[in-house]
Scaffold this active site. Structure first.
Site, PDB file in Angstrom:
ATOM      1  N   VAL A  65       0.783  -1.281   0.039  1.00 53.54           N
ATOM      2  CA  VAL A  65      -0.062  -0.018   0.089  1.00 53.54           C
ATOM      3  C   VAL A  65       0.826   1.140   0.058  1.00 53.54           C
ATOM      4  O   VAL A  65       1.825   1.249   0.821  1.00 53.54           O
ATOM      5  CB  VAL A  65      -0.880  -0.015   1.039  1.00 53.54           C
ATOM      6  CG1 VAL A  65      -1.750   1.150   1.195  1.00 53.54           C
ATOM      7  CG2 VAL A  65      -1.684  -1.365   1.354  1.00 53.54           C
ATOM      8  N   ASP A 193     -12.724 -11.167   7.422  1.00 51.60           N
ATOM      9  CA  ASP A 193     -11.532 -10.866   7.810  1.00 51.60           C
ATOM     10  C   ASP A 193     -11.658  -9.769   8.854  1.00 51.60           C
ATOM     11  O   ASP A 193     -10.510  -8.923   8.970  1.00 51.60           O
ATOM     12  CB  ASP A 193     -10.398 -10.825   6.851  1.00 51.60           C
ATOM     13  CG  ASP A 193      -9.031 -11.087   7.256  1.00 51.60           C
ATOM     14  OD1 ASP A 193      -8.659 -11.398   8.339  1.00 51.60           O
ATOM     15  OD2 ASP A 193      -7.929 -10.728   6.888  1.00 51.60           O
ATOM     16  N   ASP A 215      -9.524  -3.690   3.938  1.00 44.58           N
ATOM     17  CA  ASP A 215      -9.366  -4.986   3.493  1.00 44.58           C
ATOM     18  C   ASP A 215     -10.208  -5.893   3.596  1.00 44.58           C
ATOM     19  O   ASP A 215     -10.469  -6.786   4.228  1.00 44.58           O
ATOM     20  CB  ASP A 215      -8.255  -5.156   4.761  1.00 44.58           C
ATOM     21  CG  ASP A 215      -7.284  -6.415   4.149  1.00 44.58           C
ATOM     22  OD1 ASP A 215      -7.360  -6.526   3.081  1.00 44.58           O
ATOM     23  OD2 ASP A 215      -6.435  -6.805   5.024  1.00 44.58           O
TER      24      ASP A 215
HETATM   25  N1  ATP Z   1      -7.357   3.691   2.776  1.00 41.90           N
HETATM   26  C1  ATP Z   1      -6.370   3.632   3.744  1.00 41.90           C
HETATM   27  N2  ATP Z   1      -6.051   4.783   4.055  1.00 41.90           N
HETATM   28  C2  ATP Z   1      -4.945   4.740   5.089  1.00 41.90           C
HETATM   29  N3  ATP Z   1      -4.242   3.314   5.284  1.00 41.90           N
HETATM   30  C3  ATP Z   1      -4.531   2.441   4.688  1.00 41.90           C
HETATM   31  C4  ATP Z   1      -5.541   2.337   3.771  1.00 41.90           C
HETATM   32  N4  ATP Z   1      -5.787   1.052   3.334  1.00 41.90           N
HETATM   33  C5  ATP Z   1      -4.706   0.256   4.014  1.00 41.90           C
HETATM   34  N5  ATP Z   1      -3.966   1.173   4.726  1.00 41.90           N
HETATM   35  C6  ATP Z   1      -2.967   0.725   5.569  1.00 41.90           C
HETATM   36  O1  ATP Z   1      -2.191  -0.586   4.786  1.00 41.90           O
HETATM   37  C7  ATP Z   1      -2.194  -1.506   5.835  1.00 41.90           C
HETATM   38  C8  ATP Z   1      -2.675  -2.914   4.848  1.00 41.90           C
HETATM   39  O2  ATP Z   1      -3.643  -2.631   4.214  1.00 41.90           O
HETATM   40  P1  ATP Z   1      -4.630  -3.960   4.060  1.00 41.90           P
HETATM   41  O3  ATP Z   1      -5.187  -4.428   5.479  1.00 41.90           O
HETATM   42  O4  ATP Z   1      -5.874  -3.611   3.242  1.00 41.90           O
HETATM   43  O5  ATP Z   1      -3.604  -5.028   3.383  1.00 41.90           O
HETATM   44  P2  ATP Z   1      -3.144  -6.507   3.438  1.00 41.90           P
HETATM   45  O6  ATP Z   1      -2.897  -6.991   2.107  1.00 41.90           O
HETATM   46  O7  ATP Z   1      -4.159  -7.053   4.395  1.00 41.90           O
HETATM   47  O8  ATP Z   1      -1.829  -6.289   4.376  1.00 41.90           O
HETATM   48  P3  ATP Z   1      -1.619  -7.221   5.652  1.00 41.90           P
HETATM   49  O9  ATP Z   1      -1.040  -8.327   4.912  1.00 41.90           O
HETATM   50  O10 ATP Z   1      -0.500  -6.204   6.209  1.00 41.90           O
HETATM   51  O11 ATP Z   1      -2.825  -7.286   6.387  1.00 41.90           O
HETATM   52  C9  ATP Z   1      -3.328  -1.235   6.697  1.00 41.90           C
HETATM   53  O12 ATP Z   1      -3.059  -1.791   8.125  1.00 41.90           O
HETATM   54  C10 ATP Z   1      -3.462   0.199   6.803  1.00 41.90           C
HETATM   55  O13 ATP Z   1      -2.391   0.554   7.897  1.00 41.90           O
HETATM   56 MG    MG Z   2      -5.291  -6.311   6.477  1.00 46.02          MG
END
Ligand code: ATP
Ligand code: MG
Length: 262
Positions: A65, A193, A215
Protein backbone atom coordinates in the site's frame (compact mmCIF):
# COMPACT_ATOMS: atom_id res chain seq x y z
CA UNK A 1 5.18 17.16 -14.50
CA UNK A 2 4.21 13.57 -15.11
CA UNK A 3 7.89 12.69 -15.64
CA UNK A 4 8.50 13.60 -12.05
CA UNK A 5 5.76 11.24 -10.87
CA UNK A 6 7.14 8.42 -12.98
CA UNK A 7 10.55 8.95 -11.40
CA UNK A 8 9.01 8.93 -7.95
CA UNK A 9 7.19 5.67 -8.67
CA UNK A 10 10.46 4.17 -9.83
CA UNK A 11 12.30 5.49 -6.77
CA UNK A 12 9.72 3.88 -4.47
CA UNK A 13 10.08 0.63 -6.32
CA UNK A 14 13.84 0.58 -5.99
CA UNK A 15 13.56 1.31 -2.27
CA UNK A 16 11.35 -1.75 -1.84
CA UNK A 17 13.74 -3.69 -3.94
CA UNK A 18 16.66 -2.85 -1.65
CA UNK A 19 14.70 -3.48 1.51
CA UNK A 20 13.56 -6.93 0.46
CA UNK A 21 16.71 -8.06 -1.25
CA UNK A 22 18.12 -9.79 1.80
CA UNK A 23 14.89 -11.63 2.38
CA UNK A 24 13.74 -12.92 -0.91
CA UNK A 25 16.11 -11.72 -3.62
CA UNK A 26 14.39 -9.35 -6.01
CA UNK A 27 11.09 -11.07 -5.40
CA UNK A 28 9.21 -7.91 -4.56
CA UNK A 29 10.21 -6.05 -7.67
CA UNK A 30 9.40 -8.94 -9.94
CA UNK A 31 6.16 -9.82 -8.24
CA UNK A 32 4.54 -6.52 -7.40
CA UNK A 33 5.91 -4.29 -10.04
CA UNK A 34 6.12 -6.35 -13.14
CA UNK A 35 6.14 -4.27 -16.29
CA UNK A 36 2.39 -4.47 -16.95
CA UNK A 37 1.71 -3.25 -13.38
CA UNK A 38 4.01 -0.29 -13.91
CA UNK A 39 2.33 0.45 -17.22
CA UNK A 40 -1.06 0.36 -15.52
CA UNK A 41 0.23 2.78 -12.86
CA UNK A 42 1.49 5.10 -15.57
CA UNK A 43 -1.90 4.97 -17.31
CA UNK A 44 -3.55 5.97 -14.03
CA UNK A 45 -1.12 8.89 -13.80
CA UNK A 46 -1.90 9.92 -17.39
CA UNK A 47 -5.63 9.75 -16.74
CA UNK A 48 -5.13 12.13 -13.80
CA UNK A 49 -6.07 9.72 -11.00
CA UNK A 50 -2.58 10.06 -9.50
CA UNK A 51 -0.90 13.48 -9.41
CA UNK A 52 1.95 12.78 -6.98
CA UNK A 53 3.42 9.61 -5.58
CA UNK A 54 4.27 9.24 -1.90
CA UNK A 55 6.00 6.59 0.14
CA UNK A 56 5.13 3.07 1.18
CA UNK A 57 2.46 2.70 3.89
CA UNK A 58 2.53 -1.05 4.24
CA UNK A 59 4.18 -4.14 2.83
CA UNK A 60 1.78 -6.94 3.64
CA UNK A 61 1.50 -10.60 2.76
CA UNK A 62 -0.60 -10.07 -0.34
CA UNK A 63 -0.30 -6.43 -1.22
CA UNK A 64 1.72 -3.24 -0.94
CA UNK A 65 0.00 0.00 0.00
CA UNK A 66 1.35 3.43 -1.00
CA UNK A 67 0.42 6.98 -0.22
CA UNK A 68 -0.28 9.26 -3.19
CA UNK A 69 -2.10 12.41 -4.15
CA UNK A 70 -4.96 12.53 -6.58
CA UNK A 71 -7.19 15.18 -8.11
CA UNK A 72 -7.34 18.39 -6.06
CA UNK A 73 -4.50 17.18 -3.81
CA UNK A 74 -6.71 14.52 -2.30
CA UNK A 75 -4.86 11.87 -0.27
CA UNK A 76 -4.99 8.40 -1.80
CA UNK A 77 -4.05 4.90 -0.77
CA UNK A 78 -2.86 2.77 -3.68
CA UNK A 79 -3.08 -0.94 -2.95
CA UNK A 80 -1.17 -3.18 -5.33
CA UNK A 81 -1.79 -6.90 -5.07
CA UNK A 82 1.07 -9.21 -5.81
CA UNK A 83 0.45 -11.48 -8.77
CA UNK A 84 2.35 -14.28 -7.07
CA UNK A 85 0.66 -14.22 -3.72
CA UNK A 86 1.17 -16.82 -1.04
CA UNK A 87 -2.53 -16.89 -0.35
CA UNK A 88 -3.57 -17.80 -3.84
CA UNK A 89 -5.42 -20.97 -2.83
CA UNK A 90 -7.51 -19.10 -0.26
CA UNK A 91 -8.34 -16.42 -2.82
CA UNK A 92 -9.70 -19.07 -5.16
CA UNK A 93 -11.92 -20.56 -2.43
CA UNK A 94 -13.37 -17.19 -1.48
CA UNK A 95 -13.98 -16.23 -5.10
CA UNK A 96 -15.51 -19.44 -6.34
CA UNK A 97 -18.24 -19.55 -3.70
CA UNK A 98 -19.36 -16.08 -4.75
CA UNK A 99 -21.86 -16.13 -7.63
CA UNK A 100 -20.65 -12.71 -8.80
CA UNK A 101 -17.35 -14.35 -9.70
CA UNK A 102 -18.45 -17.85 -10.67
CA UNK A 103 -17.23 -17.71 -14.26
CA UNK A 104 -13.70 -16.45 -13.87
CA UNK A 105 -10.70 -18.01 -15.53
CA UNK A 106 -8.38 -19.80 -13.16
CA UNK A 107 -4.96 -18.45 -14.01
CA UNK A 108 -3.13 -16.81 -11.12
CA UNK A 109 -3.20 -13.49 -12.86
CA UNK A 110 -6.92 -13.50 -13.54
CA UNK A 111 -7.69 -14.61 -9.98
CA UNK A 112 -5.70 -11.68 -8.57
CA UNK A 113 -7.37 -9.24 -11.00
CA UNK A 114 -10.82 -10.53 -9.98
CA UNK A 115 -9.81 -10.26 -6.34
CA UNK A 116 -8.89 -6.60 -6.82
CA UNK A 117 -12.24 -5.97 -8.54
CA UNK A 118 -13.98 -7.76 -5.70
CA UNK A 119 -12.38 -5.49 -3.10
CA UNK A 120 -13.46 -2.47 -5.17
CA UNK A 121 -17.05 -3.73 -5.47
CA UNK A 122 -17.25 -4.66 -1.79
CA UNK A 123 -16.05 -1.17 -0.82
CA UNK A 124 -18.76 0.33 -3.07
CA UNK A 125 -21.47 -1.82 -1.54
CA UNK A 126 -20.30 -1.07 1.98
CA UNK A 127 -20.23 2.66 1.29
CA UNK A 128 -23.70 2.58 -0.25
CA UNK A 129 -25.24 1.16 2.93
CA UNK A 130 -23.54 3.68 5.23
CA UNK A 131 -20.57 1.68 6.46
CA UNK A 132 -17.47 3.88 6.79
CA UNK A 133 -14.81 2.48 4.45
CA UNK A 134 -12.19 4.19 2.26
CA UNK A 135 -14.07 5.52 -0.77
CA UNK A 136 -13.10 3.38 -3.76
CA UNK A 137 -11.91 5.52 -6.66
CA UNK A 138 -10.74 3.25 -9.45
CA UNK A 139 -9.36 -0.26 -9.96
CA UNK A 140 -7.28 -1.61 -12.79
CA UNK A 141 -5.62 -5.00 -13.05
CA UNK A 142 -4.06 -5.61 -9.59
CA UNK A 143 -4.23 -1.95 -8.54
CA UNK A 144 -6.91 -0.44 -6.31
CA UNK A 145 -7.00 3.30 -5.68
CA UNK A 146 -9.04 4.48 -2.72
CA UNK A 147 -9.41 7.37 -0.31
CA UNK A 148 -6.54 7.71 2.15
CA UNK A 149 -7.68 7.46 5.77
CA UNK A 150 -5.55 9.72 7.94
CA UNK A 151 -4.44 13.28 8.51
CA UNK A 152 -2.01 14.86 6.05
CA UNK A 153 0.41 12.08 5.21
CA UNK A 154 -0.09 10.30 8.55
CA UNK A 155 -2.26 7.25 8.09
CA UNK A 156 -4.86 6.53 10.73
CA UNK A 157 -3.78 3.91 13.27
CA UNK A 158 -5.15 0.39 13.33
CA UNK A 159 -7.51 -0.47 16.17
CA UNK A 160 -4.87 -2.95 17.33
CA UNK A 161 -2.46 -0.09 18.01
CA UNK A 162 -4.79 2.32 19.84
CA UNK A 163 -7.65 0.18 21.18
CA UNK A 164 -6.35 0.43 24.76
CA UNK A 165 -6.44 4.23 24.54
CA UNK A 166 -10.06 4.57 23.42
CA UNK A 167 -12.01 6.77 25.78
CA UNK A 168 -15.23 4.87 25.22
CA UNK A 169 -14.55 1.34 23.95
CA UNK A 170 -18.20 0.28 24.42
CA UNK A 171 -19.50 2.96 22.03
CA UNK A 172 -16.80 2.15 19.52
CA UNK A 173 -17.76 -1.53 19.75
CA UNK A 174 -21.41 -0.62 19.16
CA UNK A 175 -20.51 1.14 15.92
CA UNK A 176 -18.44 -1.85 14.78
CA UNK A 177 -21.45 -4.13 15.36
CA UNK A 178 -23.76 -1.65 13.66
CA UNK A 179 -21.49 -1.65 10.58
CA UNK A 180 -21.34 -5.44 10.61
CA UNK A 181 -25.16 -5.56 10.74
CA UNK A 182 -25.52 -3.02 7.93
CA UNK A 183 -23.11 -5.02 5.80
CA UNK A 184 -25.08 -8.19 6.45
CA UNK A 185 -28.63 -6.92 6.22
CA UNK A 186 -28.37 -4.16 3.64
CA UNK A 187 -25.39 -5.14 1.51
CA UNK A 188 -25.68 -8.95 1.93
CA UNK A 189 -21.99 -9.06 2.72
CA UNK A 190 -19.79 -10.60 5.39
CA UNK A 191 -16.37 -8.97 5.83
CA UNK A 192 -14.76 -12.35 6.59
CA UNK A 193 -11.49 -10.97 7.96
CA UNK A 194 -12.76 -8.56 10.56
CA UNK A 195 -10.43 -7.95 13.49
CA UNK A 196 -8.48 -5.19 15.21
CA UNK A 197 -5.99 -5.41 12.31
CA UNK A 198 -8.50 -4.43 9.63
CA UNK A 199 -10.26 -1.60 11.41
CA UNK A 200 -8.67 1.86 11.33
CA UNK A 201 -9.45 4.49 13.95
CA UNK A 202 -10.37 7.87 12.53
CA UNK A 203 -10.58 11.10 14.49
CA UNK A 204 -8.17 10.40 17.35
CA UNK A 205 -8.66 8.20 20.41
CA UNK A 206 -11.10 10.42 22.27
CA UNK A 207 -14.89 10.21 22.19
CA UNK A 208 -14.93 11.17 18.50
CA UNK A 209 -12.92 8.05 17.53
CA UNK A 210 -14.73 6.25 14.71
CA UNK A 211 -14.06 2.88 13.09
CA UNK A 212 -13.23 2.53 9.40
CA UNK A 213 -13.42 -0.98 7.93
CA UNK A 214 -10.61 -1.82 5.52
CA UNK A 215 -9.18 -4.82 3.66
CA UNK A 216 -12.51 -6.16 2.44
CA UNK A 217 -11.25 -8.13 -0.57
CA UNK A 218 -12.16 -11.47 0.98
CA UNK A 219 -15.68 -10.25 1.87
CA UNK A 220 -18.33 -12.67 0.60
CA UNK A 221 -22.01 -12.45 -0.28
CA UNK A 222 -24.50 -14.26 1.94
CA UNK A 223 -24.97 -17.01 -0.64
CA UNK A 224 -21.35 -18.10 -0.23
CA UNK A 225 -21.44 -21.56 1.41
CA UNK A 226 -19.19 -20.38 4.24
CA UNK A 227 -20.80 -16.98 4.84
CA UNK A 228 -22.28 -17.93 8.24
CA UNK A 229 -19.04 -19.49 9.42
CA UNK A 230 -17.13 -16.34 8.42
CA UNK A 231 -19.68 -14.15 10.20
CA UNK A 232 -19.27 -16.17 13.41
CA UNK A 233 -15.52 -15.83 13.17
CA UNK A 234 -15.78 -12.06 12.62
CA UNK A 235 -18.06 -11.64 15.63
CA UNK A 236 -15.84 -13.89 17.72
CA UNK A 237 -12.74 -11.83 16.84
CA UNK A 238 -14.45 -8.57 17.70
CA UNK A 239 -15.83 -9.89 20.99
CA UNK A 240 -12.49 -11.41 21.96
CA UNK A 241 -10.79 -8.07 21.38
CA UNK A 242 -13.31 -5.81 23.14
CA UNK A 243 -13.72 -8.09 26.15
CA UNK A 244 -10.17 -7.09 27.07
CA UNK A 245 -11.49 -3.59 27.69
CA UNK A 246 -14.43 -4.71 29.78
CA UNK A 247 -17.03 -4.53 27.00
CA UNK A 248 -19.91 -6.93 27.53
CA UNK A 249 -20.21 -9.12 24.48
CA UNK A 250 -22.51 -12.12 24.27
CA UNK A 251 -21.64 -13.68 20.91
CA UNK A 252 -24.96 -15.42 20.25
CA UNK A 253 -26.94 -12.26 21.00
CA UNK A 254 -24.63 -10.17 18.82
CA UNK A 255 -25.03 -12.65 15.96
CA UNK A 256 -28.80 -12.38 16.21
CA UNK A 257 -28.51 -8.62 16.12
CA UNK A 258 -26.27 -8.70 13.09
CA UNK A 259 -28.70 -11.01 11.29
CA UNK A 260 -31.56 -8.69 12.17
CA UNK A 261 -33.46 -11.14 14.34
CA UNK A 262 -33.11 -9.28 17.61
N1 ATP B 1 -7.29 3.55 2.67
C1 ATP B 1 -6.27 3.51 3.54
N2 ATP B 1 -5.88 4.63 4.18
C2 ATP B 1 -4.85 4.59 5.07
N3 ATP B 1 -4.13 3.49 5.35
C3 ATP B 1 -4.48 2.35 4.72
C4 ATP B 1 -5.55 2.29 3.79
N4 ATP B 1 -5.67 1.03 3.33
C5 ATP B 1 -4.70 0.33 3.94
N5 ATP B 1 -3.97 1.10 4.78
C6 ATP B 1 -2.83 0.67 5.62
O1 ATP B 1 -2.17 -0.41 4.98
C7 ATP B 1 -2.23 -1.57 5.81
C8 ATP B 1 -2.45 -2.80 4.94
O2 ATP B 1 -3.67 -2.68 4.24
P1 ATP B 1 -4.65 -3.94 4.08
O3 ATP B 1 -5.00 -4.49 5.40
O4 ATP B 1 -5.74 -3.52 3.19
O5 ATP B 1 -3.72 -4.93 3.24
P2 ATP B 1 -3.22 -6.42 3.56
O6 ATP B 1 -2.86 -7.02 2.28
O7 ATP B 1 -4.19 -7.13 4.43
O8 ATP B 1 -1.93 -6.23 4.37
P3 ATP B 1 -1.53 -7.16 5.59
O9 ATP B 1 -1.11 -8.46 4.99
O10 ATP B 1 -0.44 -6.37 6.24
O11 ATP B 1 -2.77 -7.31 6.45
C9 ATP B 1 -3.34 -1.31 6.79
O12 ATP B 1 -3.13 -1.97 8.02
C10 ATP B 1 -3.30 0.20 6.98
O13 ATP B 1 -2.32 0.55 7.93
MG1 MG C 1 -5.05 -6.29 6.45
Amino acid sequence: MTDKIFRKIEAEISKLHIRDQGVEDFKVEEDVFDKPTLEALYRLVNKGFITAMGGSISTGKEANVFYALGEAERGLAIKIYRITTSNFKAMTDYLLGDPRFANIRHSKKSIVFEWTKKEFKNLMRAQEVGVRVPEPIVSERNILIMEFIGKGEMHAPRLKDVGDQLEDPASFFEIVIDYTAKLYQKASLVHADLSEFNILVEGGDGTDAMPVFIDIGQGVTLDHPNAEEFLKRDVHNICRYFKKFGVNCEEEAILERVRGKA
